[in-house]
Design an enzyme around this catalytic site. Structure first.
Site, PDB file in Angstrom:
ATOM      1  N   LYS A 249       2.454  -6.917   0.914  1.00 23.32           N
ATOM      2  CA  LYS A 249       2.753  -7.370   2.276  1.00 23.32           C
ATOM      3  C   LYS A 249       3.269  -8.809   2.253  1.00 23.32           C
ATOM      4  O   LYS A 249       2.935  -9.562   1.338  1.00 23.32           O
ATOM      5  CB  LYS A 249       1.461  -7.356   3.114  1.00 23.32           C
TER       6      LYS A 249
ATOM      7  N   ARG B 157      -3.628   6.501   4.901  1.00 25.61           N
ATOM      8  CA  ARG B 157      -3.509   7.955   5.008  1.00 25.61           C
ATOM      9  C   ARG B 157      -3.886   8.622   3.689  1.00 25.61           C
ATOM     10  O   ARG B 157      -4.374   9.753   3.681  1.00 25.61           O
ATOM     11  CB  ARG B 157      -2.091   8.323   5.460  1.00 25.61           C
TER      12      ARG B 157
HETATM   13  N1  BES Z   1      -3.323  -1.454   7.432  1.00 26.53           N
HETATM   14  C1  BES Z   1      -1.946  -1.257   7.604  1.00 26.53           C
HETATM   15  C2  BES Z   1      -1.547  -1.064   9.062  1.00 26.53           C
HETATM   16  C3  BES Z   1      -1.613  -2.279   9.947  1.00 26.53           C
HETATM   17  C4  BES Z   1      -0.627  -3.239   9.926  1.00 26.53           C
HETATM   18  C5  BES Z   1      -2.650  -2.411  10.853  1.00 26.53           C
HETATM   19  C6  BES Z   1      -0.686  -4.316  10.767  1.00 26.53           C
HETATM   20  C7  BES Z   1      -2.699  -3.490  11.713  1.00 26.53           C
HETATM   21  C8  BES Z   1      -1.717  -4.450  11.666  1.00 26.53           C
HETATM   22  C9  BES Z   1      -1.471  -0.014   6.852  1.00 26.53           C
HETATM   23  O1  BES Z   1      -2.137   0.247   5.682  1.00 26.53           O
HETATM   24  C10 BES Z   1      -0.035  -0.248   6.517  1.00 26.53           C
HETATM   25  O2  BES Z   1       0.243  -1.173   5.822  1.00 26.53           O
HETATM   26  N2  BES Z   1       0.848   0.588   7.048  1.00 26.53           N
HETATM   27  C11 BES Z   1       2.243   0.440   6.843  1.00 26.53           C
HETATM   28  C12 BES Z   1       2.848   1.809   6.673  1.00 26.53           C
HETATM   29  C13 BES Z   1       4.281   1.780   6.281  1.00 26.53           C
HETATM   30  C14 BES Z   1       4.435   1.251   4.882  1.00 26.53           C
HETATM   31  C15 BES Z   1       4.825   3.182   6.387  1.00 26.53           C
HETATM   32  C16 BES Z   1       2.831  -0.271   8.064  1.00 26.53           C
HETATM   33  O3  BES Z   1       2.424   0.037   9.190  1.00 26.53           O
HETATM   34  O4  BES Z   1       3.657  -1.149   7.886  1.00 26.53           O
HETATM   35 ZN    ZN Z   2      -1.322  -0.810   4.028  1.00 23.51          ZN
END
Ligand code: BES
Ligand code: ZN
Ligand code: ZN
Length: 499
Positions: free
Chosen positions: A279, A353
Site C-alpha cells: 500500500k 477475501r
Molecule cells: N483492508 C483493505 C480495505 C480497506 C482499504 C479498508 C481502505 C478501509 C480503508 C483491503 O484488504 C484492501 O486492501 N482491499 C483492496 C482490494 C483491491 C486490491 C482489489 C482495496 O480496496 O484497495
Molecule cells: Zn488489503
C-alpha cells in the site's frame, strides 16, 4: 462505565449535583421543567426570559442554586424542534450532555430526557437510547497516554428520570440492554484501537479465550492446528508475516439444543500493509483497524453473553497480518483453499477475501441457520458510502431486510448494493477457479461475489464495514478511532430475530 439507574420523581426534589432538563425550541420547558418552575416561584421563568439559549439543539446552560430546589445546578439542554427528534438525536444529546457534565464537577446527576416526544418510539426505546448515548459517548482510549489529566470529580452516577413508577420494569430492562450493548461496542472499540504491535493474532485469540460464560466455548487454533485443519488460504496470507496466525471458533449455546446457530464471521487482519502489492504510505497506520470485523464479532459475543440471550451462535475469526517477508505470497501465486476452490492471486492486498474464504467455508460446513460476515473489505466501499453506512450484500432477502430494520433502529446503518449474476464474470480466472480482484468497477460487489463462492446455499449477509469501522474525526457518540460498527446492529437483529 458510570452507573446508570432509573427512577421517577419531581425535578425540584432531587438532591443530585445536577438536574438535567430539556429545553424545547422557543425556550419551552417540558412537563418536569414546568413543575420545577411552578415549585420554585417562577425563578426559572424569569431566567428563561433573559436567556440567550433559545433551545437550539445541544446548546446547554447551567443555572446554579435555584431557590426551592435541592440541587446545585439545573442544566438546561436545548433540544430544538421536538418534532424533528429521533432516537439518534437523543443518543447524541445524551452523549454531549454527559461529556459536558464529566468535567463540570457534578458527580451524581439526574436527567429528564425520557419525557421527550420522539415519534414512533416507546419509553423503553428512549431510555435505552439515552443510556447508550452516555456510555458510548464517554468512551475513551487513553491507556497509552502516560500523563493523563486527573479528573477527581468525574461523573459517577446518572439517574434516568421516568414519568411514573409504572414504567420502572421496562425502563430497567432497557438500561440493562443498553449496558450489554455498550459494553460489547466499547470492547470492540478497545480491540480496534490497540496498536498493531499489541493487537496481534495471538492477542486476539487471548482476548476471545478470556470471554467467560457458562454457555460459551472458545477454541483458539495456533499455526500447527491450522495446518492440521487445512486452512490453507489463511496460511498463504500469513506467509509474509513473522507472527503466527490464529483461527478462532466461538460457540455460544443459549438457545434450544439442536437449533442451528447464527454464524458470525469476522476478518481479523491485525495489520494490512498490502503484502508484496504494498500500500502507499499515506494513512497506512490506519490498517491496524483491519481487524475490526473480528472485533465486531467478539463484541457481539460479549453483549449476547452478558444478556444471556436465548440464541445459538457460532463465531469464526481467521487472523493474521498481511506483510512482506521473504516467504510472502506473491501476485501470480495460486492458492488452494480449505474448500478446494483455487484462487489466482493478482493482488496480495485483496487478502481479506482470501482468509475469509476458509472461515466462511468452515462456517458453512457447520450448517448454520444463517451466516453474517463482517469485514473492512474494500476501499471502494469507503468511496461509495463514506462513513454513514455499512455496505450490505448477500443471498437472503429476509436476513438483509432484518438487518436494514435493525440498522435504522440503532443508527448503525446499512445500505444494500446489488449482487447481480453478471458481476460474477469479473472474478473469472483463466488459470484457476477464481481470481482475487475483479477490476476497478464495482469493487465492493466483486469482493462480495468472491465471498459468495464459499457459503454454499446458507442464507448469508456480508457487511463491508471499511467506511464505518473507524472514524478519524469522531462522531457525537464515538471519539476518534474505532467505532464498534456492527455490534449494535447485529445485537438488535438477534434480539428481534424470532419476535
Ligand atoms: N483492508 C483493505 C480495505 C480497506 C482499504 C479498508 C481502505 C478501509 C480503508 C483491503 O484488504 C484492501 O486492501 N482491499 C483492496 C482490494 C483491491 C486490491 C482489489 C482495496 O480496496 O484497495
Ligand atoms: Zn488489503
Ligand atoms: Zn485488508
Amino acid at each position: 462505565m458510570i452507573e446508570i439507574s432509573v427512577k421517577a420523581g419531581s425535578a425540584h426534589k432531587q438532591r443530585d449535583d445536577a438536574v438535567v432538563l430539556p429545553l424545547l425550541d422557543g425556550r419551552k420547558l417540558t412537563g418536569s421543567g414546568r413543575e420545577l418552575q411552578d415549585a420554585t416561584g417562577k425563578v426559572l421563568g424569569s431566567f428563561l426570559r433573559k436567556f440567550d439559549n433559545s433551545g437550539d439543539f445541544a446548546v446547554s446552560n447551567t443555572l446554579y442554586d435555584i431557590e426551592g430546589t435541592y440541587t446545585q445546578r439545573v442544566e438546561l439542554v436545548g433540544v430544538g424542534d421536538e418534532k424533528k427528534l429521533t432516537l439518534q438525536k437523543l443518543r447524541a444529546l445524551s452523549s454531549k450532555t454527559a461529556r459536558k457534565l464529566e468535567t463540570s464537577g457534578a458527580r451524581d446527576v439526574s436527567i429528564y430526557f425520557p419525557e421527550l416526544n420522539v415519534k414512533g418510539t416507546s419509553l423503553a426505546d428512549r431510555v435505552q437510547a439515552i443510556a447508550e448515548g452516555v456510555w458510548l459517548g464517554l468512551y475513551t482510549f487513553d491507556k497509552y497516554q502516560t500523563k493523563k489529566k486527573e479528573n477527581k470529580r468525574a461523573l459517577r452516577s446518572l439517574t434516568i428520570m421516568i414519568p411514573s413508577r409504572r414504567y420502572l420494569d421496562e425502563a430497567e430492562a432497557a438500561v440493562a440492554t443498553a449496558k450489554a450493548v455498550a459494553a460489547g461496542t466499547n470492547f470492540a472499540r478497545d480491540l480496534g484501537n490497540e496498536p498493531g504491535n499489541v493487537c496481534t493474532p495471538e492477542f486476539l485469540g487471548d482476548q476471545a479465550a478470556a470471554l467467560k460464560h457458562k454457555k460459551l466455548k472458545v477454541t483458539v487454533m495456533d499455526k500447527k492446528a491450522i495446518e492440521k485443519a487445512g486452512f490453507t488460504a489463511l496460511l498463504a496470507v500469513n506467509q509474509g508475516s513473522a507472527k503466527e496466525p490464529r483461527f478462532i471458533v466461538l460457540e455460544y449455546n443459549g438457545g434450544k439444543k439442536g437449533d442451528a446457530p447464527v454464524a458470525l464471521v469476522g476478518k481479523g487482519l491485525t495489520f494490512d500493509a498490502g503484502g508484496i502489492s504494498i500500500k502507499p504510505g499515506q494513512a497506512m497506520d490506519e490498517m491496524k483497524f483491519d481487524m475490526c470485523g473480528s472485533a465486531a464479532v467478539l463484541g457481539i459475543f460479549k453483549a449476547v453473553a452478558e444478556m444471556n440471550l436465548p440464541v445459538n451462535l457460532l463465531g469464526v475469526i481467521p487472523s493474521t497480518e498481511n506483510l512482506l517477508g521473504g516467504a510472502a505470497y506473491k501476485p501470480g501465486d495460486i492458492v488452494t483453499t480449505y474448500k478446494g476452490v483455487t484462487i489466482e492471486v493478482l493482488n496480495t492486498d485483496a487478502e481479506g477475501r482470501i482468509i475469509l474464504s476458509d472461515a466462511l467455508a468452515y462456517a458453512a460446513e457447520k450448517k448454520p441457520a444463517e451466516i453474517i460476515d463482517f469485514a473492512t473489505l474494500t476501499g471502494a466501499c469507503v468511496i461509495a458510502l463514506g462513513a454513514q453506512a455499512t455496505g450490505l450484500m448477500g443471498s437472503s432477502k429476509k436476513l438483509k431486510s432484518g438487518l436494514k430494520t435493525s440498522g435504522d433502529h440503532t443508527h448503525d446503518r446499512v445500505w444494500e448494493l446489488p449482487m447481480y449474476e453478471e458481476y460474477q464474470e469479473q472474478i473469472k480466472s483463466k488459470i484457476a477457479d477464481i481470481r482475487n480482484i475483479g477490476g476497478r468497477e464495482a469493487g465492493t460487489i466483486t469482493a462480495a461475489c468472491f465471498l459468495s463462492r464459499f457459503v454454499d446455499d446458507i442464507p448469508w449477509a456480508h457487511l463491508d464495514i471499511a467506511g464505518t469501522a473507524w472514524d478519524m474525526k469522531g462522531t457525537d457518540i464515538s471519539p476518534v478511532g474505532a467505532t464498534g460498527a456492527g455490534v449494535r446492529l447485529v445485537v438488535d437483529y438477534l434480539l428481534n430475530r424470532n419476535g
